[in-house]
Scaffold this motif. Structure first.
Motif, PDB file in Angstrom:
ATOM      1  N   VAL A 133       0.826  -1.218   0.000  1.00 53.66           N
ATOM      2  CA  VAL A 133       0.000   0.000   0.000  1.00 53.66           C
ATOM      3  C   VAL A 133       0.855   1.260   0.000  1.00 53.66           C
ATOM      4  N   SER A 134       2.139   1.104  -0.223  1.00 54.89           N
ATOM      5  CA  SER A 134       3.043   2.252  -0.250  1.00 54.89           C
ATOM      6  C   SER A 134       3.163   2.781  -1.669  1.00 54.89           C
ATOM      7  N   SER A 135       4.087   3.692  -1.837  1.00 57.88           N
ATOM      8  CA  SER A 135       4.312   4.264  -3.170  1.00 57.88           C
ATOM      9  C   SER A 135       5.261   3.410  -4.009  1.00 57.88           C
ATOM     10  N   LEU A 136       5.648   2.242  -3.501  1.00 58.52           N
ATOM     11  CA  LEU A 136       6.512   1.353  -4.277  1.00 58.52           C
ATOM     12  C   LEU A 136       5.757   0.834  -5.501  1.00 58.52           C
ATOM     13  N   ASN A 137       6.491   0.605  -6.569  1.00 59.57           N
ATOM     14  CA  ASN A 137       5.842   0.005  -7.729  1.00 59.57           C
ATOM     15  C   ASN A 137       5.859  -1.526  -7.588  1.00 59.57           C
ATOM     16  N   VAL A 138       5.202  -2.200  -8.499  1.00 59.89           N
ATOM     17  CA  VAL A 138       5.066  -3.659  -8.416  1.00 59.89           C
ATOM     18  C   VAL A 138       6.422  -4.343  -8.409  1.00 59.89           C
ATOM     19  N   ALA A 139       7.349  -3.880  -9.218  1.00 60.26           N
ATOM     20  CA  ALA A 139       8.674  -4.509  -9.275  1.00 60.26           C
ATOM     21  C   ALA A 139       9.380  -4.411  -7.925  1.00 60.26           C
ATOM     22  N   GLU A 140       9.266  -3.271  -7.262  1.00 63.55           N
ATOM     23  CA  GLU A 140       9.897  -3.111  -5.958  1.00 63.55           C
ATOM     24  C   GLU A 140       9.251  -4.014  -4.910  1.00 63.55           C
ATOM     25  N   VAL A 141       7.937  -4.154  -4.967  1.00 64.13           N
ATOM     26  CA  VAL A 141       7.240  -5.038  -4.035  1.00 64.13           C
ATOM     27  C   VAL A 141       7.660  -6.493  -4.291  1.00 64.13           C
ATOM     28  N   HIS A 176      10.539  -7.522  -5.497  1.00 60.40           N
ATOM     29  CA  HIS A 176      11.897  -7.676  -4.956  1.00 60.40           C
ATOM     30  C   HIS A 176      11.841  -7.899  -3.450  1.00 60.40           C
ATOM     31  N   LEU A 177      11.047  -7.096  -2.770  1.00 65.06           N
ATOM     32  CA  LEU A 177      10.902  -7.237  -1.324  1.00 65.06           C
ATOM     33  C   LEU A 177      10.334  -8.608  -0.968  1.00 65.06           C
ATOM     34  N   ALA A 178       9.326  -9.049  -1.702  1.00 68.48           N
ATOM     35  CA  ALA A 178       8.719 -10.352  -1.432  1.00 68.48           C
ATOM     36  C   ALA A 178       9.722 -11.488  -1.623  1.00 68.48           C
ATOM     37  N   VAL A 179      10.504 -11.428  -2.695  1.00 62.43           N
ATOM     38  CA  VAL A 179      11.497 -12.480  -2.959  1.00 62.43           C
ATOM     39  C   VAL A 179      12.564 -12.486  -1.873  1.00 62.43           C
ATOM     40  N   GLU A 180      13.040 -11.325  -1.469  1.00 60.03           N
ATOM     41  CA  GLU A 180      14.031 -11.262  -0.396  1.00 60.03           C
ATOM     42  C   GLU A 180      13.455 -11.801   0.905  1.00 60.03           C
ATOM     43  N   THR A 181      12.208 -11.473   1.183  1.00 64.17           N
ATOM     44  CA  THR A 181      11.563 -11.927   2.411  1.00 64.17           C
ATOM     45  C   THR A 181      11.409 -13.439   2.413  1.00 64.17           C
ATOM     46  N   VAL A 182      10.887 -13.985   1.339  1.00 65.10           N
ATOM     47  CA  VAL A 182      10.702 -15.438   1.244  1.00 65.10           C
ATOM     48  C   VAL A 182      12.052 -16.136   1.259  1.00 65.10           C
ATOM     49  N   GLY A 183      12.993 -15.623   0.493  1.00 63.03           N
ATOM     50  CA  GLY A 183      14.303 -16.258   0.386  1.00 63.03           C
ATOM     51  C   GLY A 183      15.141 -16.188   1.645  1.00 63.03           C
ATOM     52  N   SER A 184      14.813 -15.287   2.560  1.00 62.94           N
ATOM     53  CA  SER A 184      15.602 -15.167   3.783  1.00 62.94           C
ATOM     54  C   SER A 184      15.148 -16.135   4.874  1.00 62.94           C
ATOM     55  N   ASP A 185      14.032 -16.821   4.676  1.00 60.12           N
ATOM     56  CA  ASP A 185      13.578 -17.814   5.640  1.00 60.12           C
ATOM     57  C   ASP A 185      14.584 -18.960   5.647  1.00 60.12           C
ATOM     58  N   PRO A 186      15.048 -19.379   6.826  1.00 60.84           N
ATOM     59  CA  PRO A 186      16.064 -20.439   6.861  1.00 60.84           C
ATOM     60  C   PRO A 186      15.592 -21.773   6.285  1.00 60.84           C
TER      61      PRO A 186
END
Length: 170
Positions: free
Chosen positions: A63-71, A73-83
């Protein structure tokens, strides 16, 4: 439960009451089980807290001003950081049947190669807009055999924007 953590081997210097020793060992075993249960509960609580923080971060980004590509990237980093996750990748649609690998996250040695190895699965899921959960990668015909043995499970999810497939113009 059935998970084995270690083995204790010991002995007594002097002969003694067998029943008293058995009771001592049972008390020690109960204490060790309690410590392991406590450790597992703390680990699970930390993991749950990390998942909630990740969801909150992605929710804020959505719901921020980030565009879809930025969201993404954040989602992939978040998922990928799970051990428990060995990596993550995102393909972006360029037409109804064409996907391009855009984002990867995970160990540098594997992430690009693994993304390419999973491209056939991503394309198949995109073609029929069907999520796939593969818990026996060695039985998946769209996955190269050399990758199947390195993966325990694979999740493939399709995201559709604005109630239709995203089409790239040009």
């Amino acid at each position: 439960a059935d998970r084995r953590y270690g083995l204790l081997v010991g002995g007594w210097e002097h002969a003694g009451d067998l029943e008293a020793r058995r009771q001592q060992l049972e008390r020690f075993q109960a204490a060790v089980r309690g410590a392991i249960t406590n450790f597992e509960q703390r680990r699970d609580a930390r993991r749950a807290e990390a998942h909630l923080e990740a969801l909150a971060g992605i929710s804020r980004a959505a719901v921020s001003s980030l565009n879809v590509a930025e969201v993404l990237h954040l989602a992939v980093e978040t998922v990928g950081s799970d051990p428990l996750v060995s990596g993550a990748a995102v393909w972006i649609a360029h037409g109804p049947e064409t996907l391009k690998l855009e984002i990867t996250h995970g160990p540098a040695v594997l992430r690009e190669r693994a993304g390419r190895a999973l491209s056939a699965l991503a394309t198949a899921s995109w073609s029929d807009l069907r999520a796939r959960w593969i818990d026996q990668p060695e039985r998946e015909p769209l996955l190269a055999a050399e990758w199947a043995e390195d993966l325990a499970a694979i999740a493939v999810l399709c995201f559709v924007l604005y109630w239709r497939r995203r089409r790239h113009a040009g």
